[in-house]
Design an enzyme around this catalytic site. Structure first.
Site, PDB file in Angstrom:
ATOM      1  N   ARG A  35      15.948  29.458 -20.321  1.00  0.00           N
ATOM      2  CA  ARG A  35      15.207  28.921 -19.176  1.00  0.00           C
ATOM      3  C   ARG A  35      14.033  28.079 -19.663  1.00  0.00           C
ATOM      4  NH1 ARG A  35      15.984  31.718 -14.166  1.00  0.00           N
ATOM      5  NH2 ARG A  35      17.118  33.685 -14.406  1.00  0.00           N
ATOM      6  N   CYS A  42      13.500  38.406 -13.278  1.00  0.00           N
ATOM      7  CA  CYS A  42      12.431  39.135 -12.608  1.00  0.00           C
ATOM      8  C   CYS A  42      11.250  38.234 -12.242  1.00  0.00           C
ATOM      9  CB  CYS A  42      11.950  40.285 -13.478  1.00  0.00           C
ATOM     10  SG  CYS A  42      10.634  41.267 -12.727  1.00  0.00           S
ATOM     11  N   VAL A 179      18.501  47.508  -1.970  1.00  0.00           N
ATOM     12  CA  VAL A 179      17.097  47.109  -2.113  1.00  0.00           C
ATOM     13  C   VAL A 179      16.894  45.614  -1.868  1.00  0.00           C
ATOM     14  CG1 VAL A 179      15.152  46.979  -3.711  1.00  0.00           C
ATOM     15  CG2 VAL A 179      16.633  48.993  -3.718  1.00  0.00           C
ATOM     16  N   GLU A 199      26.872  46.648   6.139  1.00  0.00           N
ATOM     17  CA  GLU A 199      26.950  47.589   5.018  1.00  0.00           C
ATOM     18  C   GLU A 199      28.284  48.332   5.055  1.00  0.00           C
ATOM     19  OE1 GLU A 199      26.960  49.899   1.990  1.00  0.00           O
ATOM     20  OE2 GLU A 199      25.303  48.466   2.180  1.00  0.00           O
ATOM     21  N   VAL A 233      33.428  43.722   4.701  1.00  0.00           N
ATOM     22  CA  VAL A 233      33.436  42.259   4.806  1.00  0.00           C
ATOM     23  C   VAL A 233      34.711  41.710   4.176  1.00  0.00           C
ATOM     24  CG1 VAL A 233      32.285  40.130   4.093  1.00  0.00           C
ATOM     25  CG2 VAL A 233      30.920  42.074   4.893  1.00  0.00           C
ATOM     26  N   ALA A 266      24.113  40.333  -0.913  1.00  0.00           N
ATOM     27  CA  ALA A 266      23.269  41.269  -1.670  1.00  0.00           C
ATOM     28  C   ALA A 266      24.073  42.519  -1.992  1.00  0.00           C
ATOM     29  CB  ALA A 266      22.016  41.607  -0.869  1.00  0.00           C
ATOM     30  N   ARG A 269      24.400  43.699  -8.639  1.00  0.00           N
ATOM     31  CA  ARG A 269      24.337  42.806  -9.781  1.00  0.00           C
ATOM     32  C   ARG A 269      25.264  43.318 -10.887  1.00  0.00           C
ATOM     33  NH1 ARG A 269      20.339  39.181  -9.455  1.00  0.00           N
ATOM     34  NH2 ARG A 269      20.230  38.851 -11.700  1.00  0.00           N
ATOM     35  N   HIS A 441     -11.076  62.075  -0.723  1.00  0.00           N
ATOM     36  CA  HIS A 441     -10.897  61.933   0.720  1.00  0.00           C
ATOM     37  C   HIS A 441     -11.832  60.824   1.238  1.00  0.00           C
ATOM     38  CE1 HIS A 441     -10.320  63.081   4.924  1.00  0.00           C
ATOM     39  NE2 HIS A 441     -11.630  62.972   5.073  1.00  0.00           N
TER      40      HIS A 441
END
Length: 462
Positions: A35, A42, A179, A199, A233, A266, A269, A441
């Site tokens: 890259r 991340c 997530v 889902e 799906v 999603a 991975r 507290h």
């Protein structure tokens, strides 16, 4: 040709941390990264940019729903999507440049390009081949899909495309209630999108505590996110200005379709190991396509190690970082250690969700005698003052020894609160140890202490 003690392939959280730790331990180190910036998925197109959008959209939610109640009155802010994208990218740039500074500080050579391993002890980057006594593979993961669904990063997008949409979609369909899907779904729901999550399973966030799954879904539904569970799906179709998703309901095999301006895939991975040359090297792989390693993170080829998303375990940046530091220690002749029983997970929605260790379900599966201490944030003064009284802290302790086995938090600052319990578990603490520890507290952390008290004679404020 340059010669190094260690060459790390990949500059994500696992790779850059491994490189820095190697350098700190006196090893001549280089890191390969193709890259234009360091930090991997991340920092560039994952954790960091998504948290920037989560923060910005949460501020909008606060302004629209809570400011007036607090006496902060004025015109509700409008969304400048282009400026929000600039803010997101500025956040990314600051972090990636920070890694570049750390490389220079620790005298780590950045070998720019994509790496491969022609043979043990050698790494090729472009037309150059370098020697290394040890090689660490830290190439991370890429978005996985399902049959019939192909991302074009325009209408049908992965998380990468979802972070940089040209405009806020009117209708967003998210495939997968894990997530990534829930975090990005909540961003666009706050920004005004009509969000529907499909889902395959009958519950959201697989692997989490069952009680958390149910309450979390109710909270997200109140925020305007719709769920279709048990949806298999079948495929997506990108049309001129929108997309169509076809699915069947598992309970009766009935066929359905839903339209969207944007579809976010999603569905998890998968390890990214392409073009490393692992097959030719004879590196052993698992049945799931991960790199097999021993207890010292070494592959079947001596001198080649692997960490992070390319090996077994949760695909979490902090898990990769721990493995990166531990592997560096091993290579330097020291003792590297990762406690896989104490790796927290966090979902950065609002409220946040965090977990560590055993769930009630896993305790039952393993025949572990357990007890539960639970405390609602509605009993916490600080949380109520911040309009964050929903949710709870749940601590699971061994029924006989009182040792903390796990914890599950849904509520304000859950991602920070979980670490108090992680530290306690690292030291083998009991719920009573936590209950006897004085907490300031008023703080939301008092809810953790109350949950620990609930493992014994009972919480005070409920």
């Amino acid at each position: 040709m340059a010669s190094y003690d260690v060459i790390v392939i990949g500059a994500g959280p696992g790779g850059y941390v491994a490189a820095i730790r190697c350098a700190q331990l006196g090893l001549k180190t280089a890191c390969v990264e193709g890259r234009e910036t360091l930090g991997g998925t991340c920092l560039n197109v994952g954790c960091i940019p998504s948290k920037a959008l989560l923060h910005a959209s949460h501020m909008l939610h606060e302004a629209e729903h809570n400011f007036a109640t607090m006496g902060l009155k004025g015109k509700s802010p409008s969304v400048d999507w282009k400026q929000m994208q600039t803010y997101k990218q500025d956040t990314v740039n600051t972090n990636t440049k920070g890694i570049e500074f750390l490389f220079k500080k620790n005298k780590i050579d950045w070998l720019k390009g994509w790496g491969s391993i022609p043979e043990a002890g050698k790494v090729t980057v472009g037309e150059d081949t370098h020697e290394a006594k040890s090689i660490i593979i830290a190439t991370g993961s890429e978005a996985a899909s399902i049959p019939g669904v192909e991302a074009d990063e325009n209408t049908v997008v992965t998380s990468t495309g979802a972070l940089a949409l040209g405009k806020i979609p009117k209708k967003l369909v998210v495939i997968g209630a894990g997530v990534i899907g829930l975090e990005l779904g909540s961003v666009y729901a706050r920004l005004g999108s009509e969000v529907t999550v499909l889902e395959y399973l009958d519950h959201i966030v697989p692997g989490m505590d069952g009680e958390v799954q149910k309450q979390f879904q109710k909270m997200l539904k109140k925020q305007g996110i719709d769920f279709i569970l048990g949806a298999a799906v079948q495929g997506t179709e990108a049309l001129k200005t929108k997309a169509k998703v076809s699915y069947t309901l598992r309970k009766d095999d009935s066929a359905h379709e839903i339209d969207a301006d944007t579809v976010l895939v999603a569905t998890g991975r998968k390890p990214f190991t392409d073009k490393l040359g692992l097959d030719a090297l004879g590196v052993e792989m698992t049945k799931r396509g991960q790199i097999a390693v021993n207890d010292h993170w070494e592959t079947s080829v001596k001198g080649i190690y692997a960490i992070g998303d390319v090996i077994e375990g949760p695909m979490l940046a902090h898990k990769a970082e721990d493995e990166g530091m531990a592997t560096a220690e091993v290579i330097a002749g020291k003792h590297g250690h990762v406690n896989y029983g104490v790796i927290p997970g966090v979902i950065y929605t609002h409220p946040e969700v965090a977990n560590v260790g055993e769930t009630e379900e896993t305790c039952k599966e393993k025949d572990i005698p357990y007890k539960v201490g639970k405390f609602p944030f509605m009993g916490n003064a600080r949380a109520k003052a911040m309009f964050s009284g929903e949710g709870f802290v749940k601590i699971i302790a061994h029924a006989e020894t009182d040792r903390i086995l796990g914890a599950h938090i849904i509520g304000p600052s859950a991602g920070d609160l979980i670490h108090e319990i992680c530290v306690a578990m690292e030291f083998g603490a009991s719920a009573e140890d936590l209950a006897l520890t004085c907490h300031a507290h008023p703080t939301v952390s008092e809810a953790v202490r109350e949950a620990a008290l609930a493992c014994g004679d009972g919480a005070i404020h409920v």
